[in-house]
Design a protein around this motif. Structure first.
Motif, PDB file in Angstrom:
ATOM      1  N   PRO A 253      -1.840  -5.117  11.217  1.00  0.00           N
ATOM      2  CA  PRO A 253      -2.469  -5.565   9.971  1.00  0.00           C
ATOM      3  C   PRO A 253      -2.088  -4.681   8.957  1.00  0.00           C
ATOM      4  N   LYS A 254      -1.892  -3.169   9.034  1.00  0.00           N
ATOM      5  CA  LYS A 254      -1.325  -2.510   7.837  1.00  0.00           C
ATOM      6  C   LYS A 254       0.228  -2.737   7.347  1.00  0.00           C
ATOM      7  N   LEU A 255       0.857  -3.149   8.386  1.00  0.00           N
ATOM      8  CA  LEU A 255       2.151  -3.573   7.915  1.00  0.00           C
ATOM      9  C   LEU A 255       2.136  -4.799   7.214  1.00  0.00           C
ATOM     10  N   ILE A 256       1.271  -5.841   7.554  1.00  0.00           N
ATOM     11  CA  ILE A 256       1.235  -7.042   6.983  1.00  0.00           C
ATOM     12  C   ILE A 256       0.551  -6.729   5.619  1.00  0.00           C
ATOM     13  N   GLU A 257      -0.467  -5.607   5.615  1.00  0.00           N
ATOM     14  CA  GLU A 257      -0.918  -5.551   4.231  1.00  0.00           C
ATOM     15  C   GLU A 257      -0.048  -5.100   3.278  1.00  0.00           C
ATOM     16  N   ILE A 258       0.988  -4.047   3.678  1.00  0.00           N
ATOM     17  CA  ILE A 258       1.879  -3.536   2.899  1.00  0.00           C
ATOM     18  C   ILE A 258       2.720  -4.603   2.297  1.00  0.00           C
ATOM     19  N   ASN A 259       3.272  -5.521   3.075  1.00  0.00           N
ATOM     20  CA  ASN A 259       4.216  -6.603   2.623  1.00  0.00           C
ATOM     21  C   ASN A 259       3.441  -7.442   1.579  1.00  0.00           C
ATOM     22  N   GLN A 260       2.101  -7.695   2.032  1.00  0.00           N
ATOM     23  CA  GLN A 260       1.568  -8.670   1.332  1.00  0.00           C
ATOM     24  C   GLN A 260       1.250  -7.942  -0.229  1.00  0.00           C
ATOM     25  N   LYS A 261       1.154  -6.636  -0.269  1.00  0.00           N
ATOM     26  CA  LYS A 261       0.707  -6.382  -1.649  1.00  0.00           C
ATOM     27  C   LYS A 261       2.145  -6.254  -2.490  1.00  0.00           C
ATOM     28  N   TRP A 262       3.519  -6.160  -1.867  1.00  0.00           N
ATOM     29  CA  TRP A 262       4.599  -6.438  -2.760  1.00  0.00           C
ATOM     30  C   TRP A 262       4.856  -7.903  -3.044  1.00  0.00           C
TER      31      TRP A 262
END
Length: 128
Positions: A90-99
């Motif tokens: 979920p953190k990896l998805i969040e990082i990518n989603q933020k970009w």
């Protein structure tokens, strides 16, 4: 330029988890595909065997994934996430989603996205 800056943003954001972009791609792919082998991962991500081997070795050492020798082919290893690996997804998805949100990727025209995907596929096929 866009790819270079995306890669820098992701690598900088992932650094605190002792991860990089290639490892992120490996983790997300393993998360989305059950019983994927190291060779399948190499083929799916269009990366070199040595690049994938290095990424997998680091992910295994950091307890994000485990390799299990394939029962069908003893030369192959099946990859799966550990509980630590599942927890980071979920953190990896969040990082990518933020970009993507910052870049307003969701505002791009659907036709443009499809044409871009077609160009990427042509580029991949040209290098096969």
């Amino acid at each position: 330029m866009l790819h270079k800056n995306n890669r820098k943003y992701l690598n900088d954001s992932l650094n605190k988890y002792d991860l990089n972009l290639i490892q992120l791609m490996c983790l997300l792919t393993i998360h989305n595909k059950e019983n994927i082998t190291q060779q399948d991962l190499t083929d799916h991500l269009f990366l070199t065997k040595s690049g994938i081997t290095h990424a997998i070795r680091n992910l295994e050492q950091n307890n994000y994934l485990k390799r299990t020798q394939s029962k069908k082919d003893g030369r192959q290893y099946t990859l799966s996430l550990t509980p630590k690996g599942e927890k980071i997804i979920p953190k990896l998805i969040e990082i990518n989603q933020k970009w993507e949100n910052t870049m307003e990727i969701n505002k791009l025209d659907e036709r443009f996205i499809e044409e871009l995907k077609d160009l990427a596929d042509k580029s991949i096929n040209l290098n096969l």
